[in-house]
Design a protein around this motif. Structure first.
Motif, PDB file in Angstrom:
ATOM      1  N   ASP A 257      30.892  41.581  26.586  1.00 52.58           N
ATOM      2  CA  ASP A 257      30.510  42.141  25.287  1.00 52.58           C
ATOM      3  C   ASP A 257      31.402  43.346  25.035  1.00 52.58           C
ATOM      4  O   ASP A 257      31.025  44.503  25.261  1.00 52.58           O
ATOM      5  N   GLY A 258      32.583  43.079  24.586  1.00 48.67           N
ATOM      6  CA  GLY A 258      33.545  44.150  24.379  1.00 48.67           C
ATOM      7  C   GLY A 258      34.897  43.767  24.952  1.00 48.67           C
ATOM      8  O   GLY A 258      35.163  42.600  25.267  1.00 48.67           O
ATOM      9  N   GLN A 259      35.752  44.770  25.107  1.00 50.05           N
ATOM     10  CA  GLN A 259      37.112  44.519  25.574  1.00 50.05           C
ATOM     11  C   GLN A 259      37.123  44.080  27.034  1.00 50.05           C
ATOM     12  O   GLN A 259      36.401  44.614  27.877  1.00 50.05           O
ATOM     13  N   CYS A 260      37.947  43.103  27.331  1.00 51.16           N
ATOM     14  CA  CYS A 260      38.084  42.579  28.685  1.00 51.16           C
ATOM     15  C   CYS A 260      38.721  43.649  29.578  1.00 51.16           C
ATOM     16  O   CYS A 260      39.811  44.138  29.287  1.00 51.16           O
ATOM     17  N   PRO A 261      38.063  44.046  30.680  1.00 55.26           N
ATOM     18  CA  PRO A 261      38.609  45.098  31.538  1.00 55.26           C
ATOM     19  C   PRO A 261      39.760  44.578  32.397  1.00 55.26           C
ATOM     20  O   PRO A 261      39.927  43.373  32.586  1.00 55.26           O
ATOM     21  N   ALA A 262      40.534  45.496  32.941  1.00 55.44           N
ATOM     22  CA  ALA A 262      41.644  45.151  33.836  1.00 55.44           C
ATOM     23  C   ALA A 262      41.192  45.394  35.270  1.00 55.44           C
ATOM     24  O   ALA A 262      41.025  46.538  35.694  1.00 55.44           O
ATOM     25  N   LEU A 263      40.963  44.316  36.006  1.00 53.84           N
ATOM     26  CA  LEU A 263      40.501  44.410  37.383  1.00 53.84           C
ATOM     27  C   LEU A 263      41.708  44.373  38.319  1.00 53.84           C
ATOM     28  O   LEU A 263      42.511  43.442  38.282  1.00 53.84           O
ATOM     29  N   VAL A 264      41.826  45.369  39.176  1.00 48.27           N
ATOM     30  CA  VAL A 264      42.927  45.435  40.141  1.00 48.27           C
ATOM     31  C   VAL A 264      42.338  45.629  41.535  1.00 48.27           C
ATOM     32  O   VAL A 264      41.773  46.677  41.850  1.00 48.27           O
ATOM     33  N   LEU A 265      42.447  44.585  42.354  1.00 46.42           N
ATOM     34  CA  LEU A 265      41.990  44.636  43.735  1.00 46.42           C
ATOM     35  C   LEU A 265      43.010  43.933  44.624  1.00 46.42           C
ATOM     36  O   LEU A 265      43.649  42.964  44.193  1.00 46.42           O
ATOM     37  N   PRO A 266      43.178  44.385  45.858  1.00 47.80           N
ATOM     38  CA  PRO A 266      44.118  43.710  46.763  1.00 47.80           C
ATOM     39  C   PRO A 266      43.731  42.241  46.978  1.00 47.80           C
ATOM     40  O   PRO A 266      42.552  41.920  47.167  1.00 47.80           O
ATOM     41  N   ASP A 267      44.719  41.358  46.911  1.00 53.10           N
ATOM     42  CA  ASP A 267      44.540  39.920  47.177  1.00 53.10           C
ATOM     43  C   ASP A 267      43.606  39.232  46.186  1.00 53.10           C
ATOM     44  O   ASP A 267      43.045  38.176  46.490  1.00 53.10           O
ATOM     45  N   VAL A 268      43.426  39.835  45.015  1.00 59.95           N
ATOM     46  CA  VAL A 268      42.634  39.221  43.958  1.00 59.95           C
ATOM     47  C   VAL A 268      43.542  38.955  42.762  1.00 59.95           C
ATOM     48  O   VAL A 268      44.257  39.852  42.313  1.00 59.95           O
ATOM     49  N   LYS A 269      43.510  37.706  42.259  1.00 56.81           N
ATOM     50  CA  LYS A 269      44.321  37.347  41.102  1.00 56.81           C
ATOM     51  C   LYS A 269      43.435  37.276  39.865  1.00 56.81           C
ATOM     52  O   LYS A 269      42.311  36.779  39.921  1.00 56.81           O
ATOM     53  N   THR A 270      43.939  37.810  38.757  1.00 57.05           N
ATOM     54  CA  THR A 270      43.188  37.768  37.511  1.00 57.05           C
ATOM     55  C   THR A 270      44.061  37.222  36.389  1.00 57.05           C
ATOM     56  O   THR A 270      45.295  37.320  36.437  1.00 57.05           O
ATOM     57  N   GLU A 271      43.403  36.650  35.399  1.00 63.66           N
ATOM     58  CA  GLU A 271      44.113  36.138  34.227  1.00 63.66           C
ATOM     59  C   GLU A 271      43.215  36.293  33.005  1.00 63.66           C
ATOM     60  O   GLU A 271      42.052  35.855  33.021  1.00 63.66           O
ATOM     61  N   LYS A 272      43.752  36.917  31.966  1.00 56.67           N
ATOM     62  CA  LYS A 272      42.992  37.066  30.725  1.00 56.67           C
ATOM     63  C   LYS A 272      43.277  35.877  29.822  1.00 56.67           C
ATOM     64  O   LYS A 272      44.432  35.572  29.515  1.00 56.67           O
ATOM     65  N   MET A 273      42.215  35.200  29.394  1.00 55.88           N
ATOM     66  CA  MET A 273      42.351  34.025  28.545  1.00 55.88           C
ATOM     67  C   MET A 273      42.349  34.441  27.073  1.00 55.88           C
ATOM     68  O   MET A 273      41.892  35.529  26.714  1.00 55.88           O
ATOM     69  N   ARG A 274      42.839  33.571  26.223  1.00 57.62           N
ATOM     70  CA  ARG A 274      42.948  33.873  24.791  1.00 57.62           C
ATOM     71  C   ARG A 274      41.591  34.081  24.141  1.00 57.62           C
ATOM     72  O   ARG A 274      41.469  34.807  23.147  1.00 57.62           O
ATOM     73  N   ASP A 275      40.574  33.409  24.672  1.00 58.70           N
ATOM     74  CA  ASP A 275      39.244  33.543  24.065  1.00 58.70           C
ATOM     75  C   ASP A 275      38.488  34.765  24.594  1.00 58.70           C
ATOM     76  O   ASP A 275      37.293  34.931  24.316  1.00 58.70           O
ATOM     77  N   GLY A 276      39.164  35.622  25.367  1.00 56.64           N
ATOM     78  CA  GLY A 276      38.547  36.853  25.839  1.00 56.64           C
ATOM     79  C   GLY A 276      37.953  36.770  27.232  1.00 56.64           C
ATOM     80  O   GLY A 276      37.516  37.788  27.782  1.00 56.64           O
ATOM     81  N   ARG A 277      37.933  35.571  27.848  1.00 56.16           N
ATOM     82  CA  ARG A 277      37.397  35.453  29.202  1.00 56.16           C
ATOM     83  C   ARG A 277      38.375  36.040  30.226  1.00 56.16           C
ATOM     84  O   ARG A 277      39.579  36.032  30.021  1.00 56.16           O
ATOM     85  N   LEU A 278      37.809  36.521  31.319  1.00 60.60           N
ATOM     86  CA  LEU A 278      38.604  36.981  32.448  1.00 60.60           C
ATOM     87  C   LEU A 278      38.379  36.021  33.614  1.00 60.60           C
ATOM     88  O   LEU A 278      37.236  35.797  34.035  1.00 60.60           O
ATOM     89  N   VAL A 279      39.465  35.447  34.114  1.00 62.01           N
ATOM     90  CA  VAL A 279      39.391  34.535  35.266  1.00 62.01           C
ATOM     91  C   VAL A 279      39.791  35.322  36.508  1.00 62.01           C
ATOM     92  O   VAL A 279      40.848  35.961  36.543  1.00 62.01           O
TER      93      VAL A 279
END
Length: 328
Positions: A257-279
């Motif tokens: 509910d709002g802007q997708c945050p930027a998650l930064v953790l060692p050995d964790v991969k993230t991807e922001k999707m066009r529809d606002g989801r964070l993988v």
């Protein structure tokens, strides 16, 4: 029961000789290299099991099936199927097995399917009542009626595999070897084939050994899987056990509910999707779900929805080979 003890198969491959008289030297004194397709494998399969036999191209799957069916003679070790040695007791052995090779038909190319089935009836000396009962049952389960009077060469791939399955089981064998039966087959035909395999296993107690690259086949058909690589068995056990050993990667999808945050953790991969989801992709041995969520909540953006997925069987198999093929 099917048993393999220290089973191996070595191919001798002739090597060309270079030079002016190379062809002559190759003829008089050929040189060979050895390729070990199956390297001392051991397993046993109980009556009524459906077992998946998987591996990369060239891993030794088809070679194993051909030794179990009596087509190839092992270089070493021992194989027995219902107490018989396939390549020695070939005639008796063939009466208790059915074999389907997805890339090669066992039917006669230019004659109608029904004629091929009748030829096999005579070859296996199937009684008239048994043949008619099986024909009626398989026609219903596999929908053979729409093409049973067509020559095999006119069939689609899905139709041909269905006809091959009927042919393999017409003499009521107790064991069915399937080598890539659904390769190249469309989704609807694959589902029909899977349901048929489950039906003959459940109703007739047919033991099934299945090689495939289709991981959906694995998920829907088998409880036990044998993984082979370079002729050596890497894993033999349940699909759940395979996931627990290799399927470490988990996938989390989050909607905010709002802007997708930027998650930064060692050995964790993230991807922001066009529809606002964070993988978020992470190793379950490094992080728990609660730990990942705790880091995200600290960023202050409310989470609307979460979907968590374990690794599918295809990812698990990829992990096995990425680990260098260590046997477990």
């Amino acid at each position: 029961m099917i048993t393999a003890k220290n089973l191996s198969k070595v191919y001798r491959i002739a090597q060309p000789v270079e030079g002016r008289f190379g062809a002559l030297r190759s003829l008089v004194r050929p040189q060979y290299i050895e390729r070990r397709a199956v390297d001392g494998i051991n397993f046993s399969i109980e009556d009524g099991e459906i077992v998946g036999y998987i591996g990369q191209n060239g891993a030794g799957k088809s070679t194993t099936i051909k030794m179990l069916s009596g087509i190839l003679v092992p270089t070493g070790g021992e194989v027995r199927v219902n107490g018989l040695i396939p390549h020695k007791d070939r005639k008796a052995h063939l009466h208790n097995i059915g074999v389907v090779f997805g890339q090669k038909s066992s039917l006669w190319w230019d004659v109608p399917v029904i004629d091929s089935l009748r030829i096999l009836k005579e070859m296996y000396r199937v009684e008239d009542k048994v043949f008619q009962k099986n024909l009626d049952g398989f026609s219903d389960l596999l929908d053979l009626g729409s093409f049973i009077n067509q020559p095999v060469r006119q069939l689609s791939l899905g139709q041909r595999v269905r006809a091959d399955l009927a042919a393999a089981l017409m003499h009521d064998p107790g064991i069915l070897f399937l080598d890539e039966p659904t390769i190249g087959v469309d989704v609807v035909a694959k589902e029909r084939l899977r349901q048929f395999i489950l039906e003959v296993n459940r109703e007739r107690g047919v033991t099934v050994l299945l090689t495939t690259h289709d991981m959906v086949d694995m998920e829907k058909l088998v409880n036990r899987v044998i993984v082979i690589n370079a002729g050596t068995i890497l894993y033999d056990g349940s699909i759940q056990g395979l996931r627990e050993r290799y399927g470490r990667q988990r996938r989390m999808e989050l909607q905010f509910d709002g802007q997708c945050p930027a998650l930064v953790l060692p050995d964790v991969k993230t991807e922001k999707m066009r529809d606002g989801r964070l993988v978020v992709l992470f190793d379950r041995n490094s992080y728990t779900v609660d730990e990942i969520l705790s880091h995200i909540r600290q960023m202050g953006t409310p989470i609307r929805d979460i979907v968590i997925q374990n690794a599918d069987i295809e990812q698990v198999v990829r992990d096995i080979y990425q680990e260098g093929g260590r046997a477990v």
